[in-house]
Design a protein around this motif. Structure first.
Motif, PDB file in Angstrom:
ATOM      1  N   GLN A   1       0.909  -1.138   0.024  1.00  0.00           N
ATOM      2  CA  GLN A   1       0.120   0.084  -0.037  1.00  0.00           C
ATOM      3  C   GLN A   1       0.973   1.215   0.021  1.00  0.00           C
ATOM      4  OE1 GLN A   1      -0.285  -2.257   2.202  1.00  0.00           O
ATOM      5  NE2 GLN A   1      -2.235  -3.232   2.012  1.00  0.00           N
ATOM      6  N   LEU A   2       1.993   1.220   0.643  1.00  0.00           N
ATOM      7  CA  LEU A   2       2.886   2.402   0.727  1.00  0.00           C
ATOM      8  C   LEU A   2       3.922   2.098  -0.680  1.00  0.00           C
ATOM      9  CD1 LEU A   2       4.203   4.956   1.970  1.00  0.00           C
ATOM     10  CD2 LEU A   2       5.645   3.222   3.419  1.00  0.00           C
ATOM     11  N   THR A   3       4.721   1.146  -0.756  1.00  0.00           N
ATOM     12  CA  THR A   3       5.792   1.108  -1.806  1.00  0.00           C
ATOM     13  C   THR A   3       5.167   1.215  -3.190  1.00  0.00           C
ATOM     14  OG1 THR A   3       5.718  -1.187  -1.604  1.00  0.00           O
ATOM     15  CG2 THR A   3       7.518  -0.094  -0.120  1.00  0.00           C
ATOM     16  N   LEU A   4       4.175   0.376  -3.597  1.00  0.00           N
ATOM     17  CA  LEU A   4       3.572   0.382  -4.787  1.00  0.00           C
ATOM     18  C   LEU A   4       2.864   1.905  -5.075  1.00  0.00           C
ATOM     19  CD1 LEU A   4       2.334  -3.100  -5.402  1.00  0.00           C
ATOM     20  CD2 LEU A   4       4.447  -2.046  -6.019  1.00  0.00           C
ATOM     21  N   ALA A   5       2.163   2.487  -3.953  1.00  0.00           N
ATOM     22  CA  ALA A   5       1.331   3.604  -4.024  1.00  0.00           C
ATOM     23  C   ALA A   5       2.505   4.782  -4.765  1.00  0.00           C
ATOM     24  CB  ALA A   5       0.687   3.957  -2.871  1.00  0.00           C
ATOM     25  N   THR A   6       3.696   5.010  -3.922  1.00  0.00           N
ATOM     26  CA  THR A   6       4.449   5.879  -4.007  1.00  0.00           C
ATOM     27  C   THR A   6       5.431   5.536  -5.452  1.00  0.00           C
ATOM     28  OG1 THR A   6       6.407   4.696  -2.790  1.00  0.00           O
ATOM     29  CG2 THR A   6       5.045   6.328  -1.632  1.00  0.00           C
ATOM     30  N   LEU A   7       5.398   4.346  -6.100  1.00  0.00           N
ATOM     31  CA  LEU A   7       6.078   3.927  -7.187  1.00  0.00           C
ATOM     32  C   LEU A   7       5.106   4.410  -8.313  1.00  0.00           C
ATOM     33  CD1 LEU A   7       8.339   2.416  -8.792  1.00  0.00           C
ATOM     34  CD2 LEU A   7       7.012   0.592  -8.509  1.00  0.00           C
ATOM     35  N   VAL A   8       3.736   4.110  -8.203  1.00  0.00           N
ATOM     36  CA  VAL A   8       3.021   4.343  -9.435  1.00  0.00           C
ATOM     37  C   VAL A   8       2.687   5.660  -9.454  1.00  0.00           C
ATOM     38  CG1 VAL A   8       0.434   3.963  -9.910  1.00  0.00           C
ATOM     39  CG2 VAL A   8       1.759   2.122  -9.110  1.00  0.00           C
ATOM     40  N   THR A   9       2.467   6.667  -8.380  1.00  0.00           N
ATOM     41  CA  THR A   9       2.217   7.926  -8.591  1.00  0.00           C
ATOM     42  C   THR A   9       3.454   8.721  -8.675  1.00  0.00           C
ATOM     43  OG1 THR A   9       2.153   8.091  -6.074  1.00  0.00           O
ATOM     44  CG2 THR A   9       0.192   7.655  -6.979  1.00  0.00           C
ATOM     45  N   GLY A  10       4.689   8.197  -8.521  1.00  0.00           N
ATOM     46  CA  GLY A  10       5.863   9.026  -8.495  1.00  0.00           C
ATOM     47  C   GLY A  10       6.486   8.485  -9.862  1.00  0.00           C
ATOM     48  N   PRO A  11       7.430   7.901  -9.944  1.00  0.00           N
ATOM     49  CA  PRO A  11       8.447   7.393 -11.338  1.00  0.00           C
ATOM     50  C   PRO A  11       7.757   7.169 -12.282  1.00  0.00           C
ATOM     51  CG  PRO A  11       9.587   6.585  -9.224  1.00  0.00           C
ATOM     52  CD  PRO A  11       8.025   6.993  -8.687  1.00  0.00           C
ATOM     53  N   LEU A  12       6.351   6.491 -12.069  1.00  0.00           N
ATOM     54  CA  LEU A  12       5.689   5.782 -13.240  1.00  0.00           C
ATOM     55  C   LEU A  12       4.493   6.776 -13.715  1.00  0.00           C
ATOM     56  CD1 LEU A  12       5.470   2.076 -12.331  1.00  0.00           C
ATOM     57  CD2 LEU A  12       6.967   2.948 -13.775  1.00  0.00           C
ATOM     58  N   HIS A  13       4.586   7.680 -12.869  1.00  0.00           N
ATOM     59  CA  HIS A  13       3.539   8.887 -13.506  1.00  0.00           C
ATOM     60  C   HIS A  13       2.176   8.569 -13.613  1.00  0.00           C
ATOM     61  CE1 HIS A  13       7.443  11.030 -14.059  1.00  0.00           C
ATOM     62  NE2 HIS A  13       7.854  10.255 -14.903  1.00  0.00           N
ATOM     63  N   GLY A  14       1.741   7.486 -12.649  1.00  0.00           N
ATOM     64  CA  GLY A  14       0.193   7.241 -12.678  1.00  0.00           C
ATOM     65  C   GLY A  14      -0.544   8.051 -11.727  1.00  0.00           C
ATOM     66  N   GLY A  15      -1.709   7.778 -11.870  1.00  0.00           N
ATOM     67  CA  GLY A  15      -2.604   8.612 -11.066  1.00  0.00           C
ATOM     68  C   GLY A  15      -3.322   7.592 -10.175  1.00  0.00           C
ATOM     69  N   ALA A  16      -4.574   8.137  -9.396  1.00  0.00           N
ATOM     70  CA  ALA A  16      -5.211   7.709  -8.398  1.00  0.00           C
ATOM     71  C   ALA A  16      -5.763   6.252  -8.895  1.00  0.00           C
ATOM     72  CB  ALA A  16      -6.392   8.184  -7.873  1.00  0.00           C
ATOM     73  N   GLY A  17      -6.101   6.415 -10.661  1.00  0.00           N
ATOM     74  CA  GLY A  17      -6.810   5.187 -11.387  1.00  0.00           C
ATOM     75  C   GLY A  17      -5.956   4.019 -11.489  1.00  0.00           C
ATOM     76  N   ALA A  18      -4.659   4.502 -11.815  1.00  0.00           N
ATOM     77  CA  ALA A  18      -3.592   3.550 -11.998  1.00  0.00           C
ATOM     78  C   ALA A  18      -3.412   2.544 -10.703  1.00  0.00           C
ATOM     79  CB  ALA A  18      -2.369   4.120 -12.453  1.00  0.00           C
ATOM     80  N   TYR A  19      -3.082   3.522  -9.457  1.00  0.00           N
ATOM     81  CA  TYR A  19      -3.126   2.614  -8.415  1.00  0.00           C
ATOM     82  C   TYR A  19      -4.242   1.694  -7.751  1.00  0.00           C
ATOM     83  CZ  TYR A  19      -2.190   1.551  -3.402  1.00  0.00           C
ATOM     84  OH  TYR A  19      -2.071   1.028  -2.214  1.00  0.00           O
ATOM     85  N   GLY A  20      -5.417   2.192  -8.426  1.00  0.00           N
ATOM     86  CA  GLY A  20      -6.603   1.528  -8.226  1.00  0.00           C
ATOM     87  C   GLY A  20      -6.527   0.014  -8.876  1.00  0.00           C
ATOM     88  N   LEU A  21      -5.962   0.226  -9.966  1.00  0.00           N
ATOM     89  CA  LEU A  21      -5.792  -1.130 -10.876  1.00  0.00           C
ATOM     90  C   LEU A  21      -4.992  -2.032 -10.017  1.00  0.00           C
ATOM     91  CD1 LEU A  21      -6.601  -2.758 -13.497  1.00  0.00           C
ATOM     92  CD2 LEU A  21      -4.831  -1.178 -14.486  1.00  0.00           C
TER      93      LEU A  21
END
Length: 440
Positions: A259-279
């Motif tokens: 919940q912490l590491t993948l959230a920061t990875l998706v919304t940070g270096p991978l430039h994804g948003g809330a929808g991407a993390y929801g997926l």
């Protein structure tokens, strides 16, 4: 319906179908217990969601919401050993029924206070602490009671089924919380959770224990009285349990907080948003359920299997941290969740079948204390690692450390030449039939 019943009840032991992930459901008592477990999980997750919203409404503070969760978890850290000792010394069905009834009383009390507008934050914190205190007895009692319904060969199936029920209950209970608040209000949601506990209480007297479990229960009081070692001393005397604790601790702190590491990875270096993390979160949930089904086919998992699964998960975590694009991460997420789920089932099976019957409550009490400790300390420590090493670095460093710890442990065991699980202190009586984990 008749072919289904035949599948569940008439397959001979040792037949090819005996490795079915759902073989534990051949026991009528297990079917009732799983249904009660599902109802209880629905109510628990609905109440937990409502509780978080209620604290936010009363305080407007996210910190206060986190505090309420910590207050509810704290008794597990402080009194886990005591709760396990209580379970070892009292009749299991009675203990489980009483603890479920007490949890129902707390839920109904909260519902009344909310309904009359008398609930304040301090009172809510006290109720959360009381719930956590009751859970130190309820957790081991319901886990051991559920496992006593099946023979040893079906324990992985029972634990895997419990994992599926837990996942379904979490998803559906969270969704029901929103519907419940809109239709019956916050007080009604608490009342429904109280009713779910009463349903479990009503089912328990009708459960029939496996014959070997009944024999172990009859012998347990004399054995428990003659065993002067406490739960912690016994836990530390078993290399199997110590190895499980080390693997679980390092994996929980550095490898399980997605919940912490993948959230920061998706919304940070991978430039994804809330929808991407929801997926990503949805794929983790799907992988967890698939992993539980796969784990149901296990027969007698070992610490070696747990270690190999943890190492495999660490390697996948490293690959996820190095993913150059979101699509590659999405490919990695499902196998990560599958490996984690199978590892959890294997860990629980070994944890609950390695000790002799008269020590299992105390062992689960110790496990509750230590797992609560790393559960509370893990997120802040991992957050510091993310700040220091970056989003990718936290995943990579964590995976490397997990792999190194497991490799060092295997090398140490090989040099010692002793099989995992051999007691360091005096030998103990052989374990009888196993126990089962439930999340009532």
């Amino acid at each position: 319906m008749r072919p289904v019943r035949a599948l569940l009840t008439r397959r001979p032991a040792g037949a090819q179908g005996d490795r079915s992930p759902w073989r534990c459901l051949r026991s009528r008592s297990m079917r009732w217990w799983s249904a009660a477990n599902l109802v209880s999980n629905l109510g628990t997750w609905m109440q937990l969601t409502v509780q978080n919203l209620l604290v936010l409404q009363l305080t407007g503070s996210a910190a206060a919401t986190g505090l309420s969760l910590s207050v509810q978890a704290a008794p597990g850290l402080l009194f886990g050993l005591l709760g396990g000792a209580v379970v070892d010394r009292l009749p299991r069905k009675v203990t489980a029924a009483v603890s479920q009834a007490l949890l129902a009383a707390v839920a109904f009390t909260t519902a009344v206070l909310v309904g009359f507008g008398m609930l304040t934050v301090p009172v809510l914190m006290i109720l959360a602490a009381v719930t956590g205190l009751i859970a130190t007895v309820d957790g081991p009692a319901t886990s051991l009671l559920g496992n006593d319904l099946v023979p040893e060969k079906d324990v992985p199936s029972a634990i895997a089924l419990g994992s599926v029920v837990h996942s379904v209950g979490r998803l559906a209970g969270t969704a029901l919380a929103a519907v419940g608040i809109a239709t019956i209000g916050t007080a009604g949601a608490y009342a429904l959770n109280g009713a779910s506990f009463l349903f479990v209480t009503a089912v328990i007297p009708f459960l029939r224990l496996h014959p070997d479990a009944r024999a172990a229960a009859e012998a347990a009081p004399a054995e428990a009285a003659s065993d002067s070692r406490g739960g912690l001393a016994f836990f530390l005397s078993r290399r199997t349990l110590v190895a499980l604790a080390v693997i679980a601790a390092v994996s929980a702190v550095l490898g399980r907080n997605y919940q912490l590491t993948l959230a920061t990875l998706v919304t940070g270096p991978l430039h994804g948003g809330a929808g991407a993390y929801g997926l990503v979160s949805a794929l983790l949930a799907v992988g967890g359920i698939v992993g539980a089904v796969v784990a149901g086919r296990l027969r007698k998992p070992t610490v070696r299997l747990v270690a190999l699964l943890a190492a495999a998960g660490a390697v996948l975590q490293i690959a996820a941290g190095l993913s150059p694009m979101l699509m590659m991460l999405l490919v990695m997420v499902v196998p990560m969740a599958i490996v984690e789920s199978v590892s959890d089932t294997a860990t629980t099976t070994v944890l609950q079948t390695d000790p002799p019957p008269h020590m299992r409550g105390r062992v689960l009490g110790v496990w509750r204390s230590v797992s609560t400790a790393w559960g509370l300390a893990g997120p802040p420590l991992l957050g510091l690692l993310v700040q220091g090493a970056g989003e990718r670095g936290a995943l990579v460093v964590g995976g490397v450390v997990i792999t190194a710890v497991i490799g060092a442990g295997m090398l140490f065991r090989r040099r010692r030449g002793a099989p995992a699980g051999r007691p360091v202190a005096a030998p103990v009586p052989p374990a009888a039939e196993p126990v089962f984990q439930t999340a009532a």
